[in-house]
Scaffold this active site. Structure first.
Site, mmCIF file in Angstrom:
data_model
loop_
_atom_site.group_PDB
_atom_site.id
_atom_site.type_symbol
_atom_site.label_atom_id
_atom_site.label_comp_id
_atom_site.label_asym_id
_atom_site.label_seq_id
_atom_site.Cartn_x
_atom_site.Cartn_y
_atom_site.Cartn_z
ATOM 1 N N ASP A 85 0.764 -1.096 -0.094
ATOM 2 C CA ASP A 85 -0.098 -0.005 -0.083
ATOM 3 C C ASP A 85 0.971 1.320 0.131
ATOM 4 O O ASP A 85 1.964 1.145 0.747
ATOM 5 C CB ASP A 85 -0.915 -0.032 1.357
ATOM 6 N N HIS A 86 0.693 2.184 -1.127
ATOM 7 C CA HIS A 86 1.447 3.535 -0.924
ATOM 8 C C HIS A 86 2.778 3.351 -1.061
ATOM 9 O O HIS A 86 3.664 3.898 -0.301
ATOM 10 C CB HIS A 86 1.170 4.478 0.147
ATOM 11 N N GLU A 136 -1.042 6.092 -8.677
ATOM 12 C CA GLU A 136 -2.076 7.030 -8.147
ATOM 13 C C GLU A 136 -1.458 8.430 -8.629
ATOM 14 O O GLU A 136 -0.482 8.867 -9.087
ATOM 15 C CB GLU A 136 -1.559 7.142 -6.463
ATOM 16 N N HIS A 178 -7.334 9.814 4.415
ATOM 17 C CA HIS A 178 -6.963 8.658 5.261
ATOM 18 C C HIS A 178 -7.241 8.817 6.701
ATOM 19 O O HIS A 178 -7.382 10.263 7.247
ATOM 20 C CB HIS A 178 -5.472 8.579 5.352
ATOM 21 N N GLY A 209 -8.810 5.736 1.755
ATOM 22 C CA GLY A 209 -9.605 6.413 3.154
ATOM 23 C C GLY A 209 -11.117 5.844 3.250
ATOM 24 O O GLY A 209 -11.851 6.875 3.512
ATOM 25 N N GLY A 210 -11.271 4.487 2.925
ATOM 26 C CA GLY A 210 -12.583 3.971 3.288
ATOM 27 C C GLY A 210 -13.242 4.213 4.666
ATOM 28 O O GLY A 210 -14.477 4.031 4.623
ATOM 29 N N THR A 233 -7.999 2.425 8.915
ATOM 30 C CA THR A 233 -8.405 2.931 10.343
ATOM 31 C C THR A 233 -9.563 2.230 11.085
ATOM 32 O O THR A 233 -9.723 1.933 12.229
ATOM 33 C CB THR A 233 -8.734 4.386 10.392
HETATM 34 P P1 13P Z 1 -8.313 4.339 6.223
HETATM 35 O O1 13P Z 1 -7.353 4.269 7.361
HETATM 36 O O2 13P Z 1 -9.106 6.012 5.979
HETATM 37 O O3 13P Z 1 -9.476 3.427 6.025
HETATM 38 O O4 13P Z 1 -7.564 4.469 4.579
HETATM 39 C C1 13P Z 1 -7.020 3.226 4.278
HETATM 40 C C2 13P Z 1 -6.336 3.348 2.873
HETATM 41 O O5 13P Z 1 -6.674 4.165 2.125
HETATM 42 C C3 13P Z 1 -5.131 2.560 2.709
HETATM 43 O O6 13P Z 1 -4.403 2.786 1.679
#
Ligand code: 13P
Length: 288
Positions: A85-86, A136, A178, A209-210, A233
């Site tokens: 991720d990222h 991205e 996020h 950022g779900g 999160t």
């Molecule tokens: P959240 O922590 O806001 O759920 O975002 C997760 C995310 O986008 C991981 O790349």
């Protein structure tokens, strides 16, 4: 089933108008909770690993060993992708070498020219090895593992340029952030998302950022081409809340309640409940 890349599951999701969840992992309990929930609900799943979480879990090779071992020992038969991720450019290469089935290269903080150059090189490597690649455009707001973004909206023309490089999925900023959303958050920019989908066609789009995005916005985003939604999160909050309750209720002081297998159990169940709720909302249940 051994690890798979994310291509087939996301192509099916885009065509079927649902989304596959990417749930970030932090340790063994997290990984086990997500894998078991995916299996119980017959849902494809993507395990996300940030570079910080990668270091915390003793490196990418440790993670690959743990995930592959669990898939076998727990008889997980639904499609599972293990995804960076990222990722930085070097991080992506390290994960490819360690045995991840999918990587994200986040070049959103580079100029578009440099983002294109680095993404192009990784497209070549991933294609050769049969791995999926997420790129991205437009940084995601908030902070994750020290990466801070302002929550900008991506330029649809730049999205098209990156999508055309041969990547598997595209993360584009549409005002998402996020972590927890602030009170004064303006919401997702559906005009931006619509414009991006019109330019990028079949490309599965990724919503970062779900956590905390209202259900109606999630559904609308899926209807406009979002096929992968990242959640981190929210699982952390559920885990922390359940663990706090266990300790505040004094359960760690009763009998062998201090045994980590007991102490971490409520948090484990809380992650499972959160992941199931998201899979229901995203529509991925029974899509394995
Ligand atoms: P959240 O922590 O806001 O759920 O975002 C997760 C995310 O986008 C991981 O790349």
């Amino acid at each position: 089933m051994p690890l798979v890349n994310a291509k087939e599951m996301l192509t099916k999701a885009k065509a079927g108008q649902y989304a596959v969840g990417q749930f970030n992992i932090n340790n063994l309990e997290w990984t086990k909770a997500i894998l078991l929930t995916a299996q119980e609900n017959n849902s494809p799943v993507i395990l996300g690993v940030s570079e910080g979480a990668g270091k915390y879990m003793c490196g990418y090779k440790t993670i690959v060993g743990m995930v592959n071992g669990m898939i076998e020992e727990l008889n997980i038969t639904v499609p599972v992708a293990l995804h960076l991720d990222h990722g930085s450019y070097d991080g992506a290469k390290a994960c490819i070498e360690a045995g991840f089935s999918s990587v994200m290269f986040d070049g959103s903080h580079y100029s578009i020219e440099e983002n294109i150059a680095k993404t192009t090189e990784l497209v070549g490597i991933c294609n050769e090895l049969g791995l999926s690649l997420e790129a991205e455009v437009g940084s995601i707001g908030g902070e994750e593992d020290g990466v801070v973004g302002a929550g900008e909206c991506a330029d649809p023309d730049e999205c098209k340029m990156i999508a055309d490089l041969g990547i598997t999925m595209l993360a584009a900023g549409i005002g998402n952030i996020h972590g927890k959303y602030p009170e004064n958050w303006a919401g997702l920019s559906f005009d931006t998302l619509d414009a991006i989908q019109q330019k990028t066609g079949d490309m599965p789009l990724v919503l970062h950022g779900g956590t905390g995005i209202p259900a109606d916005m999630i559904k609308k985003a899926i209807s406009l081409g979002v096929s992968k939604i990242n959640v981190n999160t929210e699982c952390q909050l559920s885990f922390a809340e359940a663990t706090r309750k266990y300790i505040e209720d004094g359960k760690d002081l009763q009998g062998k309640g201090f045994d980590p297998r007991k102490l971490l159990a409520p948090g484990f169940e809380a992650i499972k409940a959160t992941v199931k709720e998201k899979m229901e909302l995203f529509g991925s249940i029974d899509k394995a």
